[in-house]
Design a protein around this motif. Structure first.
Motif, PDB file in Angstrom:
ATOM      1  N   GLY A 158       0.793  -1.217   0.000  1.00 29.87           N
ATOM      2  CA  GLY A 158       0.000   0.000   0.000  1.00 29.87           C
ATOM      3  C   GLY A 158       0.829   1.273   0.000  1.00 29.87           C
ATOM      4  O   GLY A 158       1.617   1.509   0.923  1.00 29.87           O
ATOM      5  N   LYS A 159       0.662   2.103  -1.033  1.00 29.05           N
ATOM      6  CA  LYS A 159       1.372   3.377  -1.140  1.00 29.05           C
ATOM      7  C   LYS A 159       0.451   4.522  -1.551  1.00 29.05           C
ATOM      8  O   LYS A 159       0.758   5.681  -1.282  1.00 29.05           O
ATOM      9  CB  LYS A 159       2.513   3.269  -2.160  1.00 29.05           C
ATOM     10  N   HIS A 160      -0.648   4.231  -2.214  1.00 29.15           N
ATOM     11  CA  HIS A 160      -1.528   5.265  -2.738  1.00 29.15           C
ATOM     12  C   HIS A 160      -2.862   5.224  -1.994  1.00 29.15           C
ATOM     13  O   HIS A 160      -3.663   4.312  -2.213  1.00 29.15           O
ATOM     14  CB  HIS A 160      -1.753   5.081  -4.242  1.00 29.15           C
ATOM     15  N   PRO A 161      -3.125   6.181  -1.110  1.00 29.71           N
ATOM     16  CA  PRO A 161      -4.367   6.173  -0.330  1.00 29.71           C
ATOM     17  C   PRO A 161      -5.591   6.280  -1.234  1.00 29.71           C
ATOM     18  O   PRO A 161      -5.602   7.010  -2.226  1.00 29.71           O
ATOM     19  CB  PRO A 161      -4.233   7.396   0.579  1.00 29.71           C
ATOM     20  N   MET A 162      -6.615   5.540  -0.851  1.00 25.97           N
ATOM     21  CA  MET A 162      -7.853   5.568  -1.605  1.00 25.97           C
ATOM     22  C   MET A 162      -8.737   6.743  -1.187  1.00 25.97           C
ATOM     23  O   MET A 162      -9.259   7.477  -2.025  1.00 25.97           O
ATOM     24  CB  MET A 162      -8.618   4.246  -1.417  1.00 25.97           C
ATOM     25  N   ALA A 163      -8.935   6.892   0.105  1.00 25.20           N
ATOM     26  CA  ALA A 163      -9.769   7.972   0.642  1.00 25.20           C
ATOM     27  C   ALA A 163      -9.135   8.434   1.949  1.00 25.20           C
ATOM     28  O   ALA A 163      -9.602   8.079   3.024  1.00 25.20           O
ATOM     29  CB  ALA A 163     -11.206   7.501   0.851  1.00 25.20           C
ATOM     30  N   PRO A 164      -8.047   9.225   1.878  1.00 25.67           N
ATOM     31  CA  PRO A 164      -7.301   9.561   3.097  1.00 25.67           C
ATOM     32  C   PRO A 164      -8.106  10.329   4.130  1.00 25.67           C
ATOM     33  O   PRO A 164      -7.850  10.216   5.323  1.00 25.67           O
ATOM     34  CB  PRO A 164      -6.133  10.404   2.569  1.00 25.67           C
ATOM     35  N   SER A 165      -9.091  11.121   3.713  1.00 23.64           N
ATOM     36  CA  SER A 165      -9.875  11.881   4.678  1.00 23.64           C
ATOM     37  C   SER A 165     -10.918  11.034   5.383  1.00 23.64           C
ATOM     38  O   SER A 165     -11.462  11.443   6.410  1.00 23.64           O
ATOM     39  CB  SER A 165     -10.566  13.058   3.983  1.00 23.64           C
ATOM     40  N   SER A 191     -10.736   7.070   5.415  1.00 20.61           N
ATOM     41  CA  SER A 191     -10.068   5.891   5.977  1.00 20.61           C
ATOM     42  C   SER A 191      -8.612   5.915   5.519  1.00 20.61           C
ATOM     43  O   SER A 191      -8.291   5.394   4.434  1.00 20.61           O
ATOM     44  CB  SER A 191     -10.765   4.606   5.514  1.00 20.61           C
ATOM     45  N   PRO A 192      -7.717   6.532   6.297  1.00 22.14           N
ATOM     46  CA  PRO A 192      -6.342   6.739   5.833  1.00 22.14           C
ATOM     47  C   PRO A 192      -5.579   5.468   5.504  1.00 22.14           C
ATOM     48  O   PRO A 192      -4.631   5.507   4.731  1.00 22.14           O
ATOM     49  CB  PRO A 192      -5.685   7.480   7.013  1.00 22.14           C
ATOM     50  N   LYS A 193      -5.950   4.329   6.100  1.00 24.75           N
ATOM     51  CA  LYS A 193      -5.176   3.106   5.895  1.00 24.75           C
ATOM     52  C   LYS A 193      -5.582   2.339   4.634  1.00 24.75           C
ATOM     53  O   LYS A 193      -4.933   1.371   4.284  1.00 24.75           O
ATOM     54  CB  LYS A 193      -5.303   2.200   7.124  1.00 24.75           C
ATOM     55  N   LYS A 194      -6.678   2.722   3.984  1.00 24.22           N
ATOM     56  CA  LYS A 194      -7.083   2.028   2.762  1.00 24.22           C
ATOM     57  C   LYS A 194      -6.309   2.579   1.570  1.00 24.22           C
ATOM     58  O   LYS A 194      -6.157   3.786   1.406  1.00 24.22           O
ATOM     59  CB  LYS A 194      -8.589   2.185   2.531  1.00 24.22           C
ATOM     60  N   SER A 195      -5.830   1.670   0.731  1.00 24.63           N
ATOM     61  CA  SER A 195      -5.040   2.062  -0.433  1.00 24.63           C
ATOM     62  C   SER A 195      -5.582   1.369  -1.670  1.00 24.63           C
ATOM     63  O   SER A 195      -6.328   0.381  -1.594  1.00 24.63           O
ATOM     64  CB  SER A 195      -3.567   1.683  -0.229  1.00 24.63           C
ATOM     65  N   TRP A 196      -5.188   1.896  -2.824  1.00 27.16           N
ATOM     66  CA  TRP A 196      -5.602   1.269  -4.079  1.00 27.16           C
ATOM     67  C   TRP A 196      -4.935  -0.093  -4.262  1.00 27.16           C
ATOM     68  O   TRP A 196      -5.519  -0.992  -4.876  1.00 27.16           O
ATOM     69  CB  TRP A 196      -5.262   2.195  -5.242  1.00 27.16           C
ATOM     70  N   GLU A 197      -3.731  -0.248  -3.742  1.00 28.57           N
ATOM     71  CA  GLU A 197      -3.090  -1.564  -3.791  1.00 28.57           C
ATOM     72  C   GLU A 197      -3.871  -2.570  -2.949  1.00 28.57           C
ATOM     73  O   GLU A 197      -4.036  -3.734  -3.340  1.00 28.57           O
ATOM     74  CB  GLU A 197      -1.658  -1.455  -3.279  1.00 28.57           C
ATOM     75  N   GLY A 198      -4.381  -2.113  -1.781  1.00 23.50           N
ATOM     76  CA  GLY A 198      -5.226  -2.989  -0.972  1.00 23.50           C
ATOM     77  C   GLY A 198      -6.518  -3.349  -1.687  1.00 23.50           C
ATOM     78  O   GLY A 198      -7.002  -4.482  -1.583  1.00 23.50           O
TER      79      GLY A 198
END
Length: 363
Positions: free
Chosen positions: A256-263, A265-272
């Protein structure tokens, strides 16, 4: 006329004469006149408008009383607090990079999975009791959470309506579920009338939201259970959503390097998210083809769709919690939070699972 008292030597602007020899041993610094400002220097400003250099805060942690205003930094979470926006919330769980106590989370997850599996394989109607208990607790958790935002949802008609919706979905199918929901909404609107007009729209809307979000969507899980192969359908639905969580967690932690919705859920990423889709497809495709005798592409479609709906459900509940300023909906499940923190991805996925299986694997 009385002469003025002697006020001492008059300061001279020019060169000073040497002090008398009789005072040679005295401290000449006390008698030296102040050095005038250079001719080009401007008069001093009003002290109230002079910007002094920034002062160093003392070791006691107090803000400096002079100089530039101190910079206010965001609160830093510690082992006993956790940051929600700009506020430190006490009593945060001990967590790792994923934000959870993984030992407790895995233990609770295995226990819940065992209860669901036994209820489905031993006696299918027993799953209704497990689901009903979870839904009732989830309604109470969501209602209490909404109170943090000032909305008091009428929970009594929602709780009664939830039992009616699940029972009607089991006995009457989709029409029974819809009728039960409409009756619940009517009961919420009438029940709230007893508390007067102040805040009626806010509270009644909150009650309708709870009824639609929790028991109505849970009713689709009951509809999955109705056919003779209902146990396989429910297990497929739950296993795919669990695969979404596991795949997303593993891929997010590792890549995970690219946040999906940082505002939100900061820990969710597009790689996830990519890991979630892959895991859901790998779980759903063999079950759809072997257990439900459906085409392989139906399993791929089912897995990809539930990865999207489960993620949307998780983000949707995270958005509600951010808006309300809370960390979890409850604390019933160690390592997870409340029941609603586990139902968030399951509820919207149940409706999509029922609709897709009705198409790719009709009864």
């Amino acid at each position: 006329m009385t002469p003025d008292p002697d006020t001492g030597p008059i300061p001279l602007v020019g060169r000073q004469p040497a002090p008398p020899s009789s005072r040679r041993g005295a401290d000449v610094r006390t008698a030296r006149p102040p050095v005038p400002a250079p001719p080009t220097a401007e008069p001093a400003d009003d002290p109230a408008t002079v910007e002094a250099p920034a002062a160093v805060a003392p070791a006691t942690g107090e803000a400096p009383t002079t100089g530039a205003p101190a910079t206010v930094e965001a609160p830093v979470p510690t082992s006993t607090t956790e940051s929600i926006g700009a506020v430190l919330v006490p009593g945060a769980r001990k967590s790792g990079r994923a934000g959870r106590d993984m030992v407790a989370a895995i233990g609770v997850g295995v226990g819940l999975g065992a209860v669901i599996l036994v209820s489905l394989l031993v006696y299918r109607p027993a799953f209704l009791l497990v689901l009903g208990a979870a839904i009732l607790v989830g309604i109470v958790e969501l209602g209490r959470a909404l109170e943090a935002g000032g909305a008091r949802a009428p929970l009594a008609p929602v709780l009664v309506g939830a039992v009616a919706m699940l029972g009607l979905a089991w006995t009457r199918g989709t029409s029974g579920l819809v009728v039960g929901f409409l009756l619940t909404v009517l009961a919420v609107l009438l029940w709230r009338l007893g508390d007067g007009p102040e805040g009626y729209l806010r509270d009644a809307s909150a009650g309708v939201l709870v009824a639609a979000y929790v028991p109505l969507l849970a009713g689709f899980a009951v509809l999955l259970l109705v056919p003779d192969d209902g146990a396989a359908r429910v297990l497929l639905f739950i296993a795919t959503v669990v695969g979404n969580d596991v795949g997303g967690f593993a891929a997010g932690v590792l890549f995970g390097k690219h946040p999906m919705a940082p505002s939100v859920s900061p820990k969710k990423s597009w790689e996830g998210m990519a890991g979630s889709v892959l895991a859901c497809v790998l779980i759903a495709t063999p079950v759809v083809t072997l257990a439900l005798d459906a085409p392989w592409w139906g399993g791929v479609l089912f897995g990809a769709a539930l990865a999207v709906t489960a993620t949307i459900g998780d983000l949707g509940e995270s958005l509600i919690k951010r808006d309300l300023g809370i960390k979890d909906m409850g604390n019933l499940l160690p390592g997870h939070g409340g029941i609603m923190d586990r139902l968030d991805s399951l509820l919207p996925s149940a409706a999509v699972a029922y609709l897709l299986l009705a198409w790719v694997a009709p009864v």
